[in-house]
Design an enzyme around this catalytic site. Structure first.
Site, PDB file in Angstrom:
ATOM      1  N   ASP A  25     -54.564  26.951  35.389  1.00  0.00           N
ATOM      2  CA  ASP A  25     -53.274  27.501  34.981  1.00  0.00           C
ATOM      3  C   ASP A  25     -52.703  28.420  36.051  1.00  0.00           C
ATOM      4  O   ASP A  25     -53.443  29.104  36.754  1.00  0.00           O
ATOM      5  CB  ASP A  25     -53.452  28.273  33.665  1.00  0.00           C
ATOM      6  N   ASN A  73     -47.671  18.593  27.906  1.00  0.00           N
ATOM      7  CA  ASN A  73     -46.999  18.746  29.202  1.00  0.00           C
ATOM      8  C   ASN A  73     -45.859  17.756  29.414  1.00  0.00           C
ATOM      9  O   ASN A  73     -45.037  17.932  30.321  1.00  0.00           O
ATOM     10  CB  ASN A  73     -48.002  18.609  30.350  1.00  0.00           C
TER      11      ASN A  73
END
Length: 245
Positions: A25, A73
């Protein structure tokens, strides 16, 4: 969690986690801090992934699962999704030669059906070309979601019940776990999330029941082998009780 002693001590192999999960991340924030497009952050993050995967194998980690692209996503801007898929495509082409020198087996976990045909072929080729390796198992989660994974396993069991092969009263936790992508792999010991965020984001939900967590305030593209060493040191100092005392 996330606080480390100043002196880094390399853990002994006896206290290394067998299975490590990493939520990669911070790519977008890394790019934003530098005035770069988000795809530049993903490119930098991809290079970090290569470095850390090889370092995990060197350290003796038996199994590494990395979160590359989640089922959520797809909601990102189309150009960013395209950039991520192109990076995955480039990685797959490079890895077919790059990982020839590494004793790493590659597996892709997640639903591949929405992916481009050439990506699916490259994934299969990467898996087949490394299947004979005896070192670290590397799982790359693409179009992966923990809830979807559990649902897939439950649906498989529901069909067996409907077909009369299995009684509902006979169902066990092991039956659900046996239908997961990582069923044949060591239990998940450690989840590591850089970037300063404190959440799982639908990653390995079933497998993380007794995993240890280490959260680190470093963006993924800036993550270095010594950061992994710090996380392993933190893990080595934990007392895992598994519900006991």
């Amino acid at each position: 969690m996330g606080l480390f002693r100043k002196k880094t001590v390399t853990p002994e192999p006896s206290v290394l986690p067998q299975h490590v999960g990493i939520i990669m991340d911070g790519n977008g924030r890394w790019a934003k801090k530098r005035g770069l497009p988000r795809k530049a952050g993903h490119a930098a993050g991809a290079q970090t992934f290569r470095t850390i995967a090889k370092y995990c194998e060197k350290r003796g980690i038996a199994c590494l699962t990395v979160y590359a692209f989640s089922t959520e996503n797809w909601r990102r801007p189309a150009d960013e999704v395209t950039a991520i898929m192109n990076l995955l495509r480039d990685y797959l082409k490079e890895s077919l030669s790059d990982f020839k020198q590494e004793n790493i087996r590659v597996r892709f976990i997640g639903d591949r059906t929405p992916l481009a045909d050439d990506l699916q072929r490259l994934m299969q080729e990467a898996e087949e070309s490394t299947a004979h390796k005896t070192g670290m198992q590397l799982n790359i989660a693409v179009n992966y979601g923990g809830r979807e994974e559990i649902l897939h396993s439950v649906r498989r069991l529901a069909k067996r019940v409907a077909d009369g092969e299995l009684s509902p009263d006979a169902l066990r936790e092991e039956d659900i776990g046996g239908g997961l992508y990582t069923a044949d792999q060591p239990e998940l010991d450690l989840i590591l999330r850089p970037s300063g965020e404190y959440r799982l984001s639908n990653f390995l939900l079933w497998q993380s029941a007794y995993a240890e967590y280490v959260f680190m305030d470093v963006l993924w593209p800036d993550f270095k082998p010594h950061d992994l060493d710090r996380a392993l040191e933190e893990y080595a100092g934990r007392h895992r009780r598994f519900g006991g005392v």
